[in-house]
Motif scaffolding. Sequence first.
Motif, PDB file in Angstrom:
ATOM      1  N   ALA A 341      29.568  38.268  44.050  1.00  0.00           N
ATOM      2  CA  ALA A 341      30.418  39.117  43.208  1.00  0.00           C
ATOM      3  C   ALA A 341      30.492  40.538  43.751  1.00  0.00           C
ATOM      4  O   ALA A 341      31.565  41.153  43.782  1.00  0.00           O
ATOM      5  CB  ALA A 341      29.888  39.118  41.777  1.00  0.00           C
ATOM      6  N   SER A 342      29.345  41.051  44.223  1.00  0.00           N
ATOM      7  CA  SER A 342      29.337  42.427  44.727  1.00  0.00           C
ATOM      8  C   SER A 342      30.104  42.553  46.034  1.00  0.00           C
ATOM      9  O   SER A 342      30.666  43.616  46.334  1.00  0.00           O
ATOM     10  CB  SER A 342      27.897  42.910  44.909  1.00  0.00           C
ATOM     11  N   TRP A 343      30.146  41.474  46.817  1.00  0.00           N
ATOM     12  CA  TRP A 343      30.812  41.522  48.119  1.00  0.00           C
ATOM     13  C   TRP A 343      32.302  41.232  48.033  1.00  0.00           C
ATOM     14  O   TRP A 343      33.065  41.637  48.903  1.00  0.00           O
ATOM     15  CB  TRP A 343      30.174  40.526  49.076  1.00  0.00           C
ATOM     16  N   THR A 344      32.713  40.484  47.018  1.00  0.00           N
ATOM     17  CA  THR A 344      34.106  40.033  46.945  1.00  0.00           C
ATOM     18  C   THR A 344      34.898  40.695  45.832  1.00  0.00           C
ATOM     19  O   THR A 344      36.131  40.593  45.813  1.00  0.00           O
ATOM     20  CB  THR A 344      34.162  38.506  46.729  1.00  0.00           C
ATOM     21  N   GLY A 345      34.224  41.328  44.900  1.00  0.00           N
ATOM     22  CA  GLY A 345      34.930  41.874  43.744  1.00  0.00           C
ATOM     23  C   GLY A 345      35.221  40.832  42.686  1.00  0.00           C
ATOM     24  O   GLY A 345      35.929  41.114  41.707  1.00  0.00           O
ATOM     25  N   GLN A 346      34.694  39.609  42.858  1.00  0.00           N
ATOM     26  CA  GLN A 346      34.850  38.584  41.831  1.00  0.00           C
ATOM     27  C   GLN A 346      34.084  39.000  40.578  1.00  0.00           C
ATOM     28  O   GLN A 346      33.166  39.822  40.641  1.00  0.00           O
ATOM     29  CB  GLN A 346      34.324  37.237  42.341  1.00  0.00           C
ATOM     30  N   PRO A 347      34.450  38.458  39.422  1.00  0.00           N
ATOM     31  CA  PRO A 347      33.737  38.811  38.189  1.00  0.00           C
ATOM     32  C   PRO A 347      32.241  38.527  38.330  1.00  0.00           C
ATOM     33  O   PRO A 347      31.839  37.495  38.863  1.00  0.00           O
ATOM     34  CB  PRO A 347      34.376  37.904  37.136  1.00  0.00           C
TER      35      PRO A 347
END
Length: 478
Positions: A341-347
């Motif tokens: 999530a932190s690397w991709t901006g996913q929820p």
Amino acid sequence: MSGADMDSNHGGDPDLIVIGGGPVGENIAQYATEDSDLTAMLVEAELVGGECSYWACMPSKALLRPIEVRAAAAHLEGITTPELDTEALLARRDVWVSHYDDSGQVEWAEGAGITVVRGHGRLTGERQVTVTSGDGATTVLTARRAVVIATGSEAVIPAPYRDIHPWISRDATGVRQIPGRLVIVGGGVVACEAATWLRALGSEVTMLVRGDRILSGVEPAAAAAVRSGLEASGVRILTGCEASEVARTDAADTGVGLVHGGEVHLTTPAGELVADEVLVATGRRPRLDDVGLDQVGLEAADVLDGRTPDWLVAVGDASGEAPLTHWGKYRARVIGEQLRASWTGQPAPQAPPAGIDRAVPQVIFTDPQVAAVGLTEVQATDAGHDVVTATVPFNSAGGSALLRDDADGVATLVVDTGTRTLLGATFAGPEAAELVHAATIAIVGEVPVALLRHAVPSYPTASELWLRLLEELPRDYR
């Protein structure tokens, strides 16, 4: 994702390098990269799948289940007790460990887009891992984002035993030569489970326990039930006893599961013991000695206390958390999702509830089984909780009594008097393993015990023990 695809996306450098290819390493690599174009490399010097797959959980349970079925049959009228076939039992174990062939695990990893790198990985700089293969060749890998230490744990061998080539847990689960006389040093989970199957396979087993009881981390009544079961099977248990001198003729590393030399002589307060083999089961420690921490200005204590740079993560046994496969895999899933999530901006995934580390379940596959989660009464009191407990015989419910004609054991709940929620639960009895998950859910969900009364157990099942336990609590808790 293939190696070629990885090269075209990231110039050959993976986003994540995981040192250690056991179930924890596999899980964090998977969860950190799935549903994304992120890439991961898994570095493993031994078998991909790790200790659990080949030397711990799977082989031990493969050995114990037929023994458990035979014991159940021996305690039920109307059925002839089956005989154990040692050769067939060991062959069953070999099937469950894939004959120590990890090709299936490698195929899974590659199918999940994870590149497997063979060799011993050590940190040699920030986000840098140098891998030394079996022939001595080295390869330097650099992670674009993070490195994970998932190297597991290793057996602790006390000083008196280091020169005699004792058995460790790998020898016990990988047994190929049954010792006629076996001394087991230790009284924890590994010691008790190994005593169960090796006694059933024909060894004369003596346990040397330094403390005043076996299984010191569980409720005393449950530990006493296990001791009774072991002694009934013929295991000799010497508590408050440790060897001051140990000697062996012709000690040699003859191979996993084979007797490692001549007779072993142990000097103890109970007199001299003579054994054909000694199994040391005195605990494990995180495997951090040879992962290159010094090359990045760290010590093992920094890792165990969580004092690592943002690019370095430890998970599983190597982190110092509960040394249980299911807990390590859970933590790998949580941390892996957080990284992705932190690397991709996913929820971001839902954060674990506070105090989740107090809800770690464990099953001890002895006879009787012990299944426990949360705090014992002593642990809860030591942690500052005011508690009330409920204890009932394991056979106090019709369903649990039906499991064996002389079903024995005990069940205990530990409840916080302020919140009136469950702090811990222990079940000791036949097939107790199947009861503990309900307690885990109750603790994680902070379910009031008054509400648990309305979760109706099926009749006649062992889950009726919940009704008996809740009835044992003070009336105003209902």
